[in-house]
Design a protein around this motif. Structure first.
Motif, short mmCIF file in Angstrom:
data_model
loop_
_atom_site.label_atom_id
_atom_site.label_comp_id
_atom_site.label_asym_id
_atom_site.label_seq_id
_atom_site.Cartn_x
_atom_site.Cartn_y
_atom_site.Cartn_z
N THR A 1 15.50 38.33 38.83
CA THR A 1 14.17 38.13 39.42
C THR A 1 14.33 37.80 40.90
O THR A 1 15.18 36.99 41.27
N ASP B 1 10.48 41.03 39.33
CA ASP B 1 11.71 41.27 38.60
C ASP B 1 12.43 42.49 39.17
O ASP B 1 11.83 43.34 39.82
N GLN C 1 10.23 44.79 33.78
CA GLN C 1 10.90 44.16 32.64
C GLN C 1 9.84 43.61 31.68
O GLN C 1 8.80 43.12 32.12
N VAL C 2 10.13 43.70 30.41
CA VAL C 2 9.33 43.02 29.40
C VAL C 2 10.28 42.25 28.49
O VAL C 2 11.44 42.62 28.33
N LEU D 1 6.01 38.20 29.30
CA LEU D 1 6.74 37.89 30.53
C LEU D 1 6.92 36.38 30.63
O LEU D 1 5.98 35.63 30.41
N ILE E 1 11.81 37.38 34.49
CA ILE E 1 12.81 37.70 33.46
C ILE E 1 14.13 37.02 33.74
O ILE E 1 14.94 36.81 32.83
N LEU F 1 0.84 42.79 37.14
CA LEU F 1 1.68 41.71 36.62
C LEU F 1 0.96 40.37 36.65
O LEU F 1 1.19 39.52 35.78
#
Length: 417
Positions: A49, A58, A62-63, A202, A207, A304
């Motif tokens: 991150t 990130d 990303q998840v 998240l 992440i 996000l």
């Protein structure tokens, strides 16, 4: 911290990504003396991150999937302060947006699609059967069935070509980082299963909080960052300032670095993805939902800050958009045009705040795909990582755990005096 000349460890693990962190933790728990080396200034590998212009961004989109078994075993989910995405996706089509929700959690979405004439009964039935099998059937059944491409598997499951092109192909392009659906059906079934069994989220701090938590369980002094390994020696590993001697060495880097350290290792092709981050005065989509494009001009996009409002330091919205490869200026302009159409707004005022290109973000996974493989390469030499399993956090953690088990079996699970 410099190594003392003559220092000797039971195991040296190279690479503090998810696989290396899991491997080192399991070896330490078993009582072995472990040294974990990381070339970068912090842990995580590709799971990183950045803090850019007051935003949390990130390293690529990303998840975090709560359904992974290794995640449940190793992480304190409450401490990550997770916030979820909406189950399902929005697909931008020439006829407008199509909302496809999780049929196991939002049955009304499926009813609305059917009564609205957006999706036929054949495809909804196939989607229900696919999801029921993913929820109810044991994972061992996925491993046992013959493998094929995802496209073949979807056709065999009864989906129409139109539904595959409208939903599965644009959605899975962002999962597989390829848009031909040539990825192994085994991997697809495991991904589908994990999405239905878990929640996509998240962490509050990005992440990077995930590998940070994994590293926190290691004993003081076990981890050394900013320590690139230049090569392996018969008795250990070679650093700039010392040779570390070890009974065993585990290479837990990405595929490219692993092949450089282990010349006999077969190289694994990787997928490249670029994520563009834009700051926007007002959110163009007031919900935490993934948006994909039926024409596949971008892989996926989302606001996000609708998922984690704290990702913005000044109240503006942060939009993340991922595309295959490494686009040039002309291609970026085309992406901006596609986003304007998909979000139904003018993107001319969107401020670019960050761009990340991740090479080898995922290994290529054509069929037949072995879901697990040994970490043993030679006496005292082991390798792990998502390129040795499935390209996911679960695959990386499981690969690291397997390497630890095999090291312990070979060393007799005893610490050298």
């Amino acid at each position: 911290m410099a190594e003392a000349r003559g220092d000797r460890y039971d195991v040296v693990v190279i690479g503090a990504g998810a696989a290396g962190l899991a491997c080192a933790a399991d070896l330490d728990t078993a009582g072995l003396r472990v040294r974990l080396l990381e070339a970068e200034d912090t842990v995580g590998g590709r799971i990183r991150t950045d803090r850019v212009a007051g935003f949390t961004a990130d390293r690529g989109f990303q998840v975090f999937n709560t359904g992974y078994p290794q995640v449940k075993r190793r992480l304190d989910l409450r401490a990550l302060r997770l916030r979820p995405f909406t189950p399902g996706v929005l697909v931008h089509t020439g006829a407008g947006r199509l909302r496809l929700g999780d049929p196991t959690r939002r049955p009304r979405d499926g009813v609305g699609l059917l009564t609205g004439g957006r999706v036929g009964p054949r495809d909804l039935l196939a989607l229900g059967v696919l999801s029921a099998r993913a929820l109810l059937a044991p994972a061992s059944r996925v491993r046992a069935r013959p493998d094929a491409t995802t496209r073949t598997a979807l056709a065999d499951a009864g989906f129409s070509e139109e539904f595959v092109e409208t939903f599965f192909r644009p959605f899975l392009s962002g999962v597989f980082l390829e848009d031909s659906l040539e990825t192994s059906a085994r991997f697809f079934h495991l991904v589908w299963r994990s999405m239905l069994r878990g929640t996509l989220c998240l962490p509050r701090d990005g992440i990077g909080a995930v590998p940070a938590q994994l590293a926190a369980v290691l004993p003081p002094g076990a981890l050394r960052t900013s320590s690139p390994v230049s090569g392996l020696t018969p008795g250990g590993v070679l650093l700039d300032d010392a040779e570390l001697r070890a009974r065993a060495v585990v290479v837990a880097t990405g595929a490219g670095a692993a092949a450089r350290l282990l010349p006999d290792l077969r190289p694994v092709p990787g997928r490249t993805v670029t994520t563009l981050y834009h700051a926007v005065a007002r959110s163009p989509l007031p919900e935490p939902t993934l948006l994909v494009d039926a024409r596949r001009r971008f892989l996926n996009s989302c606001v996000l800050t609708e998922v984690q409002p704290g990702f913005s330091g000044d109240g503006r919205a942060l939009v993340s958009t991922s595309v295959l490869g490494a686009p040039g200026p002309a291609e970026e302009a085309a992406v901006a045009s596609a986003l304007a159409e998909a979000y139904g707004t003018d993107t001319g005022t969107w401020e670019p705040v960050h761009r990340v290109t991740v090479r080898n973000a995922l290994p290529a996974m054509p069929p037949p795909l072995p879901l697990t493989r040994t970490s043993r390469l030679a006496p005292g030499r082991y390798v792990c990582g998502d390129h040795r399993a499935t390209g996911s956090l679960q695959g990386a953690l499981a690969s690291g755990a397997r390497a630890a088990r095999e090291v312990l079996a070979d060393l007799g699970a005893t610490r050298e005096p």
